[in-house]
Enzyme design. Structure first.
Site, PDB file in Angstrom:
ATOM      1  N   ASN A  79      -2.736  -7.080   2.653  1.00  0.00           N
ATOM      2  CA  ASN A  79      -2.457  -6.188   3.097  1.00  0.00           C
ATOM      3  C   ASN A  79      -3.070  -4.713   3.876  1.00  0.00           C
ATOM      4  OD1 ASN A  79      -0.002  -6.863   1.348  1.00  0.00           O
ATOM      5  ND2 ASN A  79      -0.726  -6.482  -0.342  1.00  0.00           N
ATOM      6  N   TYR A  94     -14.851 -16.438  -7.245  1.00  0.00           N
ATOM      7  CA  TYR A  94     -16.034 -15.591  -6.200  1.00  0.00           C
ATOM      8  C   TYR A  94     -16.302 -16.214  -4.552  1.00  0.00           C
ATOM      9  CZ  TYR A  94     -18.823 -11.117  -4.851  1.00  0.00           C
ATOM     10  OH  TYR A  94     -19.273 -10.355  -4.323  1.00  0.00           O
ATOM     11  N   LEU A 109       0.673  -1.205   0.143  1.00  0.00           N
ATOM     12  CA  LEU A 109       0.307   0.046   0.507  1.00  0.00           C
ATOM     13  C   LEU A 109       1.170   1.575   0.067  1.00  0.00           C
ATOM     14  CD1 LEU A 109      -2.771  -0.907   2.736  1.00  0.00           C
ATOM     15  CD2 LEU A 109      -2.932  -0.904   0.463  1.00  0.00           C
TER      16      LEU A 109
END
Ligand code: UDP
Length: 310
Positions: A99, A145, A61
């Protein structure tokens, strides 16, 4: 409060960010536009308390002032994304969530995660309560998914147990409203655009499969209420009023006053036959329930699509 929203260019991310800005928060929005829309971000940029960073949450990030809340809406979510983007979906549900968990741990922020009714798969329990473990094909066309989101829930739970990270998990059922992408392949944008263009509405199979549709403003209210609560177990957020797909097609034709007909095409493999949330937990623990009636929400959504066409 300083808030990070990932997936701010997507349909729900856009509405959530708008509401948080209206409530007076400073919002940093992240998106890599894999399925989000630049138009949504351009609209958000009108607010001076909004900062946008084009970024993939699977990558480390960027440096930022530490947030107090993180809302994770990043993930392609339309069934038509599952075929072309399975690896991106699995990555965002695993590396992306990891993250954000690390950021939450480092900053002491609360992490809201958008899970999904798809964790229940093609359910054998109806309506679906949060205690139901689901019925999912791990190698089917929807597995990236369904299993990705199931893995994300496991990862969040394990991280919270190991590091006391503050997590909130909503299992979001079918949601609709303005700003859905007309080409995202989902039923409602397809039906509305088809009806407004006078084309046949493409119902998959006989259309007796069911869904339950929640207006996006109701959902956003539930998301914020959950995040600001002390509820750490998963909570279903959706509208418990169930309807068959063929009846949705008929309602859209009526509300648009369209001359379109209905055509039946093949039903995708592993398409869930029924879906309806049991929202007892949300009602009891959050005091939340949907307020917007389907006819009202459908009308607003139709008007939005109509205004974009003209
Ligand atoms: N569907 C349909 N016609 C379309 C698109 C979808 O009949 O043009 C059906 C789909 O097979 C499913 C339901 O509508 O049974 C809802 O599909 P959607 O893609 O909106 O989302 P899902 O609930 O499957 O995640």
């Amino acid at each position: 409060m300083r808030i990070l929203v990932t997936g701010c260019a997507g349909f729900i991310g856009y509405h959530l960010t708008t509401r948080l800005l209206t409530d007076g928060h400073d919002v940093v929005g992240l998106d890599n536009f894999v399925s989000g829309s630049r138009t949504n971000v351009d609209a958000l940029r009108d607010n001076s308390r909004f900062t946008f960073v084009e970024h993939d949450v699977c990558e480390p990030l960027p440096d930022m002032e530490l947030p107090k809340r993180i809302y994770n809406l990043a993930c392609p979510a339309s069934p038509s994304d599952f075929g072309p983007r399975p690896l991106e979906i699995l990555a965002v549900c695993s590396r992306g969530v990891e993250n954000l968990l690390e950021l939450a741990q480092r900053s002491g922020a609360r992490l809201f995660h958008a899970s999904t009714s798809e964790v229940y798969g093609d359910p054998r329990e109806h309506p679906q309560k949060e205690t139901y473990w689901g019925h999912v094909n791990p190698v089917g066309p929807r597995s990236c998914y369904d299993e990705g989101k199931r893995f994300a829930e496991a990862l969040l739970t394990a991280h919270a147990r190991a590091h006391s990270t503050a997590i909130r998990i909503a299992r979001i059922f079918n949601t609709y409203g303005p700003n859905m992408r007309s080409d995202d392949g989902r039923m409602l944008p397809n039906f509305i655009c088809q009806a407004l263009s006078g084309e046949p509405l493409t119902v998959h199979g006989d259309g007796r499969q069911t869904r339950s549709f929640c207006y996006v403003d109701d959902l956003v209210a539930g998301i914020i209420r959950l995040t600001e609560s002390d509820v750490t177990e998963p909570v279903n957020l959706g509208n418990p009023v169930e309807i068959s797909i063929i009846d949705v097609a008929r309602e859209v034709i009526e509300l648009t006053e369209s001359a379109s007909e209905i055509t039946h095409i093949d039903r995708p493999k592993d398409d869930p036959s029924v879906r309806r949330p049991d929202i007892t937990r949300a009602r009891t623990l959050l005091g939340w329930q949907p307020e917007v009636d389907r006819a009202v929400g459908f009308r607003r959504t139709i008007e939005w699509f109509r205004s974009r066409k003209s």
